[in-house]
Write a protein that holds these residues in place. Sequence first.
Motif, PDB file in Angstrom:
ATOM      1  N   UNK A   1      69.677  26.328  -3.052  1.00 52.54           N
ATOM      2  CA  UNK A   1      69.487  27.722  -3.755  1.00 52.54           C
ATOM      3  C   UNK A   1      70.635  28.536  -4.106  1.00 52.54           C
ATOM      4  N   UNK A   2      71.763  28.163  -3.162  1.00 56.44           N
ATOM      5  CA  UNK A   2      72.971  28.905  -3.509  1.00 56.44           C
ATOM      6  C   UNK A   2      73.527  28.208  -4.667  1.00 56.44           C
ATOM      7  N   UNK A   3      73.691  26.892  -4.319  1.00 54.69           N
ATOM      8  CA  UNK A   3      74.337  26.042  -5.674  1.00 54.69           C
ATOM      9  C   UNK A   3      73.928  26.591  -6.956  1.00 54.69           C
ATOM     10  N   UNK A   4      72.505  26.743  -6.876  1.00 56.19           N
ATOM     11  CA  UNK A   4      72.045  27.045  -8.252  1.00 56.19           C
ATOM     12  C   UNK A   4      72.370  28.199  -8.561  1.00 56.19           C
ATOM     13  N   UNK A   5      72.264  29.314  -7.802  1.00 57.35           N
ATOM     14  CA  UNK A   5      73.008  30.568  -8.250  1.00 57.35           C
ATOM     15  C   UNK A   5      74.380  30.424  -8.669  1.00 57.35           C
ATOM     16  N   UNK A   6      75.097  30.002  -8.080  1.00 58.26           N
ATOM     17  CA  UNK A   6      76.728  29.732  -8.384  1.00 58.26           C
ATOM     18  C   UNK A   6      76.530  28.970  -9.929  1.00 58.26           C
ATOM     19  N   UNK A   7      75.754  28.021 -10.000  1.00 57.03           N
ATOM     20  CA  UNK A   7      75.608  27.389 -11.507  1.00 57.03           C
ATOM     21  C   UNK A   7      75.391  28.406 -12.510  1.00 57.03           C
ATOM     22  N   UNK A   8      74.344  29.252 -12.266  1.00 52.04           N
ATOM     23  CA  UNK A   8      74.021  30.334 -13.140  1.00 52.04           C
ATOM     24  C   UNK A   8      75.010  31.152 -13.288  1.00 52.04           C
ATOM     25  N   UNK A   9      75.544  31.674 -12.309  1.00 48.27           N
ATOM     26  CA  UNK A   9      76.911  32.510 -12.263  1.00 48.27           C
ATOM     27  C   UNK A   9      77.964  32.127 -13.043  1.00 48.27           C
ATOM     28  N   UNK A  10      77.983  30.898 -13.184  1.00 46.51           N
ATOM     29  CA  UNK A  10      78.996  30.317 -13.968  1.00 46.51           C
ATOM     30  C   UNK A  10      79.134  30.374 -15.408  1.00 46.51           C
TER      31      UNK A  10
END
Lengths: 371, 400
Positions: free
Chosen positions: B378-387
Amino acid sequence: MALLARTFGRTLMQATAVRSIHTTSAVNQDSGALGGSRVTCTLIPGDGVGPELVYALQEVFKATNAPVDFENYFLSEVNPILSAKLEDVVASIQKNKVCIKGILATPDYSVAGELETLNMKLRRQLDLYANVVHVRSLPNVKTRHQSIDTVIIREQTEGEYSALEHESVPGIVECLKIITSKKSMRIAKFAFDYATKNNRKKVTAVHKANIMKLGDGLFLKSCEQMAKLYPRIQFEKMIVDNTTMQMVQRPNQFDVMVTPNLYGNILDNIGSGLVGGAGVVAGASYSAETVVFEPGARHTFAEAVGKNVANPTAMLLCGAKMLRHVNLPTYSEMITNAVNKVLKDGKVRTKDLGGQSTTQDYTRAVIANIH
Amino acid sequence: MALRYTQRLLQTQVPFLTRGYPLLVTKEKGEDVAHTKSALQKKWTGVDIPSAQYGGRHAVTMLPGGGIGPELMHYIREIFRFVGAPVDFEVIEIDPSTEGNDDLDYAITSIKRNGVAIKGNIETKSQGLDEVSRNVAIRNELDLYVNVLHCRSYPGIPSRHKNIDVVLIRQNTDGEYAMLEHESVRGVVESMKVVTVENAERVARYAFEYARQNNRKKVTTIHKANIMKLSDGLFLEVAKNVHKEYPEIEHNNMIIDNTCMQLVSNPHQFDVMNMTNLYGTIVSNVICGLIGGAGLLSGANYGDHFAVFEPGTRNTGTAIAGKNIANPVAMINASADMLNHLGHKEHARVIYEATYETVVNDGIRTPDLGGTASSTDVVENILKILARKRVNWPQGQYRD
């Protein structure tokens, strides 16, 4: 016993689990590196060698490829014709929230007959109340004392710098030193918060309350009051004359120092002298909203203008501090490491550190060490 | 003096409930408030502490707490670092196994200094009488009188009801949590529920003010005044009094047992809910259950001087600690609430949006929401979107 074992076991397990799951690939990059969004920073070259140093800084920034754009304003009190308007500069800093500034020369006699200098006006308008100078020994720079690591935090909007002077009768001039409890509390809290954030152990309040019992007394009282909120940080007081002696004799005893305006100015200069002079110490001035990064000891070095001999270390470290402040720590480390490497190698150093190299050579050496 | 006072009390033999309570915190005489605080409430009497904002960066106290707290806080720091949120955390660990309250006192001092905190749930292991619940202690000590929980459904998450949008405003310091219990005779224990005009009024006013500022239509006061005629009666009456100043907002009241039934059968009738302490916990847990569990909602505690942000339902999740399956969404939402409170609206917005996108559009969910992903997924996907969605330092343009 069983309970203890269980708790301990769980903590261990948790610790390992946490460590193993948190290595996401993306996090090791700085923000900005990916999305292409950039930081804008106001840049005031200042007087004396300022423009040369700022040029060196920009060269180094270019070499690191840091996503920073500069908004250049030439601000000067000794050169009023070329100077940009103070309002414009203030507006720019308020917009960008970060600024890098060289030193502004302050004439002894103001042309307009004003008591307040341009520097003071800028500070007052932006409410840059806290000046932080981190005095730290640099690698392979020969000085009287080794491994100094002291932070001097100075209140710089009131005290002796209130610009309230008058001649009440001919031949008698009164200069007012203003101390308010609000600003004293604010600077004390700043010092303790700085200590908390940077894992410092001790805060020393520098004062002269034995003579100025009311003014410095209030400053000291405010610091004492604030110290109660920070039970894990040691608090001590020291009279300013003793402090200056201790600084040159045993500087390693100091951790964070918090001072009123003039004492701070003096201690900043002593501190800078201890670790290699005005060319190597970086400082910063904080308000609630904005930061201005500037060299720690305020000398324009006007006699060296155009001679290509000034030491840009202080300015480069200012740039590194700025990058850290705007969440670009990787670029910041690049510059700090490069500067440390050049100093450590000791082959290229400017005259103030006993070398023969020019500003340009030094800058090139730093750029060559950026990886 | 005391005698005269009793006499006067005896003279006023008006039935208690019809007597009418004057409002204390009216806008004209706000300065009288200081004299009317209840003895229970720990007043914040210290000096006015300057705010901990330096050069655009805020200092914030972080209390990871027990259970899954430390993991979630780690994610928060990762996300904050990634979006470049100008916040510096002062992390204070409170060891749940220790008996003393040193760490807790230090944590409270730290919140007083920084003004804002984000916290996980802190365990109170000891059942000893002299040790108060640490969560309650923090709330009382900082006078965080109101707890706000915005319950919104996430589309696509398996739940009983769709499109729920309710705001719970809960009195946070007195009521049943006054912690006044005693055994008057052997075998008989009395627990006091305290309702004060002052706190009831502050909460009611917060509820109506919230409704007005967020264009909400209705405030429902939850009570049990048919049984606890005096205490809950007071709470209700104060709410009615406050309502007079907000004529454009509808106000009704509902008994707590009926509320619970209505919540599970027809939750859409509620808009803003105003309630005492214990009812607040019950209702918030009911709603969290309705919209998909404890892992989604964030709550905020406000006082006059301090704000503390935390996941909406206060569970430590000790059982799932270290297994990488805890749902980080609640804590992430809490951190975004905190950024909003600090004025970093851009940063807050991108975090909200990225979280929403991850859970709803991308469908990356932890097992508690019926998914199979781990916390890190979940966190990694959030970071991906935030990128993709970048915010400039510090309040620059928002880019998509």
